[in-house]
Design a protein around this motif. Structure first.
Motif, PDB file in Angstrom:
ATOM      1  N   GLN A  45       5.194  37.852  29.949  1.00  0.00           N
ATOM      2  CA  GLN A  45       5.590  36.295  29.934  1.00  0.00           C
ATOM      3  C   GLN A  45       6.808  36.071  30.271  1.00  0.00           C
ATOM      4  OE1 GLN A  45       4.962  33.991  26.294  1.00  0.00           O
ATOM      5  NE2 GLN A  45       4.598  35.842  25.263  1.00  0.00           N
ATOM      6  N   VAL A  46       7.933  36.935  29.627  1.00  0.00           N
ATOM      7  CA  VAL A  46       9.370  36.720  29.930  1.00  0.00           C
ATOM      8  C   VAL A  46       9.319  37.029  31.514  1.00  0.00           C
ATOM      9  CG1 VAL A  46      11.639  37.573  29.439  1.00  0.00           C
ATOM     10  CG2 VAL A  46       9.909  37.032  27.723  1.00  0.00           C
ATOM     11  N   ARG A  62       8.421  34.183  33.686  1.00  0.00           N
ATOM     12  CA  ARG A  62       9.563  33.315  33.857  1.00  0.00           C
ATOM     13  C   ARG A  62      10.795  33.791  34.695  1.00  0.00           C
ATOM     14  NH1 ARG A  62       8.758  29.235  30.102  1.00  0.00           N
ATOM     15  NH2 ARG A  62       7.667  29.747  28.354  1.00  0.00           N
ATOM     16  N   GLY A  77       1.165  42.653  26.529  1.00  0.00           N
ATOM     17  CA  GLY A  77       1.602  41.300  26.754  1.00  0.00           C
ATOM     18  C   GLY A  77       0.480  40.234  26.974  1.00  0.00           C
ATOM     19  N   VAL A  98      -2.006  39.083  24.847  1.00  0.00           N
ATOM     20  CA  VAL A  98      -2.346  38.206  23.743  1.00  0.00           C
ATOM     21  C   VAL A  98      -1.253  37.107  23.716  1.00  0.00           C
ATOM     22  CG1 VAL A  98      -1.198  39.587  21.981  1.00  0.00           C
ATOM     23  CG2 VAL A  98      -3.130  37.742  21.378  1.00  0.00           C
ATOM     24  N   SER A 136      -1.327  32.842  24.200  1.00  0.00           N
ATOM     25  CA  SER A 136      -0.986  31.916  23.140  1.00  0.00           C
ATOM     26  C   SER A 136      -0.002  31.092  23.674  1.00  0.00           C
ATOM     27  CB  SER A 136      -0.373  32.692  21.947  1.00  0.00           C
ATOM     28  OG  SER A 136      -1.169  34.029  21.424  1.00  0.00           O
ATOM     29  N   THR A 137       1.156  31.616  24.628  1.00  0.00           N
ATOM     30  CA  THR A 137       1.897  30.785  25.116  1.00  0.00           C
ATOM     31  C   THR A 137       1.250  29.639  26.094  1.00  0.00           C
ATOM     32  OG1 THR A 137       3.475  32.188  25.295  1.00  0.00           O
ATOM     33  CG2 THR A 137       3.678  30.704  27.046  1.00  0.00           C
ATOM     34  N   LEU A 157       0.500  26.890  23.751  1.00  0.00           N
ATOM     35  CA  LEU A 157       1.503  26.082  23.591  1.00  0.00           C
ATOM     36  C   LEU A 157       2.008  25.157  24.562  1.00  0.00           C
ATOM     37  CD1 LEU A 157       3.597  28.650  21.385  1.00  0.00           C
ATOM     38  CD2 LEU A 157       2.343  26.801  20.493  1.00  0.00           C
ATOM     39  N   GLN A 191      -7.206  38.523  17.044  1.00  0.00           N
ATOM     40  CA  GLN A 191      -5.833  38.079  16.801  1.00  0.00           C
ATOM     41  C   GLN A 191      -5.560  36.620  16.664  1.00  0.00           C
ATOM     42  OE1 GLN A 191      -2.549  40.630  18.441  1.00  0.00           O
ATOM     43  NE2 GLN A 191      -4.192  41.263  19.822  1.00  0.00           N
ATOM     44  N   LEU A 192      -6.341  35.771  17.737  1.00  0.00           N
ATOM     45  CA  LEU A 192      -6.367  34.416  17.665  1.00  0.00           C
ATOM     46  C   LEU A 192      -6.877  33.876  16.198  1.00  0.00           C
ATOM     47  CD1 LEU A 192      -7.232  33.711  21.401  1.00  0.00           C
ATOM     48  CD2 LEU A 192      -4.969  33.911  20.376  1.00  0.00           C
ATOM     49  N   ALA A 249      -4.579  34.239  13.350  1.00  0.00           N
ATOM     50  CA  ALA A 249      -3.523  33.281  13.531  1.00  0.00           C
ATOM     51  C   ALA A 249      -4.025  31.919  13.522  1.00  0.00           C
ATOM     52  CB  ALA A 249      -2.746  33.604  14.817  1.00  0.00           C
TER      53      ALA A 249
END
Lengths: 301, 301
Positions: free
Chosen positions: A40-41, A44, A68, A70, A74-75, A78, A100-101, A104
């Motif tokens: 994800q980074v 970007r 990467g 999950v 999640s992002t 958001l 995992q979701l 959380a």
């Protein structure tokens, strides 16, 4: 057709290299292929619009190809994503992500659809009027697929002046583009080839990582525009390739040559090598049209 | 005692900021606290020796606090780690990690020991002759713990010249350091305080993230050397803090003041704020000794 390499190094992320992930832009789709930690980074940094990604293809469940995922899922949540996300990957991937979701307490607010794979035969994963995506079954230490992205032939190109000269009514142009013969206003039968030319040549991309040297994939990737084939090792370390079920640069080039592909992109380099040019040098002895993947690099075909 | 901030921003990783992770160096231990995505790269960038990490503490199972854990565990394996790794975190963490290692067919070759937490009372997690680690039960949207690291008092300092002048036999020095009174060669009773001085003051560190403003933690963190307390929001957005179970800078400062801590470190900033100095300004009205966490920053006490 554009390929953006987000990461192309084997094994663990390092300060300045990333594990496998890449984005394929084809016919207005953005396909994400593999999703190592930090993807994800990298998305970007390479200014790729998160919202345009609707399909993610995961080759296998080794960490450097999906840790990467999950975080990206999640992002998306958001960022208030609303549109569907389709994830194609080996059986088990749904359980990993869902667990995992669940723990959380943050299930996605958008439809997250898993397509779990377990067949060892080639499968059609996605198709629309512009392109198709199929698996390329690979041989690795765990169940693994490569992916074949193929454009479909477009419409034939209308030779407008010629059509007007032959007095063909405009309402028939659509039929001509679809390859049909028509009758002119003068009552003459006009063969399609007289007023159209061939469509743009179709493009195709084959992603093959991770895999041992496997000539069985050659018929599936015949004459693709670009082949990304892993080359974890150089021939000097060829004794490591088979037991770890990876390939050498020379082996990748042999596959490219035998399949008659147009371009070969090498990647998934073991971090033991400090100079990736060595991979090009070795592969060039077998196949000419070679590019080296590197993080942040773009290839347009 | 040294704290290295690997990441201290809330929610999703961005090009130049990282989710929560930090390293505490205390009495020759390296404790890793939380492990957001990208932590292993941040460890490398900050030149922290992977092999010195034997204990990892995970506060809660939101992705920005633990999505980097499975990657780090896998990397330890690739680095041929042999020594034990202890992971302390909420119940469920073992299942998440184990499932991924199982599906990747790559269980660790070193002992990986999970200590799953589910108590809402304070618990002792680790203890040796130099320090102890306890939970600080926090209130967040999911089960969450902060962590309290406390050095134990060392030996008393021997005033060697004084001991020699009083004719105390060397074999008694150990007893003196342990605070015992002794008898000199001249047969006199020597009170301990005559030949020793107080040991170095003990240091302590409390990590509290993520948490809503919760005065109930104050008695557990009384007079710690340094408190890291989350400050996701500024007071201007205080209406967001309670429903999301986060704190404002002012609330973090109130906790620091009420607990009489020596230093307050703020972090876990929402990425909506472009200038983190705003957090210091707000908190300074309540508490004086404030530092701002930032990725790559080190604090030595």
């Amino acid at each position: 057709m554009k390929i953006t390499i987000l990461g192309c190094y084997a094994a663990t992320p390092r300060s300045f290299t990333n594990p496998t992930s890449q984005v394929l832009e084809m016919k207005n789709h953005l396909f994400l292929i593999d999703c190592g930690e930090g993807t994800q980074v990298q998305l970007r940094r390479n200014r790729i619009k998160f919202s345009k990604i609707r399909h993610i293809f995961i080759s296998h469940l080794h960490g450097d190809h999906f840790y990467g995922l999950v975080g990206l899922i999640s992002t998306f949540r958001l960022l208030n994503r609303e549109q569907e996300l389709h994830v194609y990957g080996p059986k088990g991937i749904k359980e990993i992500i869902s667990l995992q979701l669940k723990l959380a307490n943050s299930w996605t607010n958008y439809p997250l659809i898993f397509h779990e794979l377990q067949s060892k035969e080639q499968e059609l994963l996605y198709e629309d009027d512009k392109l198709s995506v199929k698996t390329i079954p690979l041989k690795h230490r765990v169940y693994t697929n490569g992916f074949l992205f193929e454009e479909k032939p477009g419409e034939r190109k209308l030779l407008v002046h010629e059509a007007q000269r032959l007095n063909i009514d405009k309402t028939l142009f659509k039929s001509l583009k679809k390859g049909k013969d028509v009758v002119s206003e003068d009552g003459e039968l006009i063969p399609n080839s007289m007023v159209t030319s061939d469509p743009e040549p179709v493009k195709s991309y084959a992603f093959c990582s991770d895999t041992v040297y496997d000539p069985e994939i050659v018929p599936m990737i015949k004459r693709v525009t670009a082949l990304y084939h892993e080359s974890t090792f150089l021939e000097e370390q060829h004794e490591l390739a088979f037991p770890t079920k990876h390939s050498t640069a020379k082996q990748a080039a042999s596959i490219a040559r035998d399949a008659g592909v147009q371009h070969l992109i090498l990647g998934h380099y073991s971090t033991r090598y400090s100079d990736i040019e060595l991979f090009r040098t070795e592969a060039s002895e077998i196949f000419q049209n070679i590019s080296l993947a590197d993080d942040g690099k773009e290839f347009t075909f």
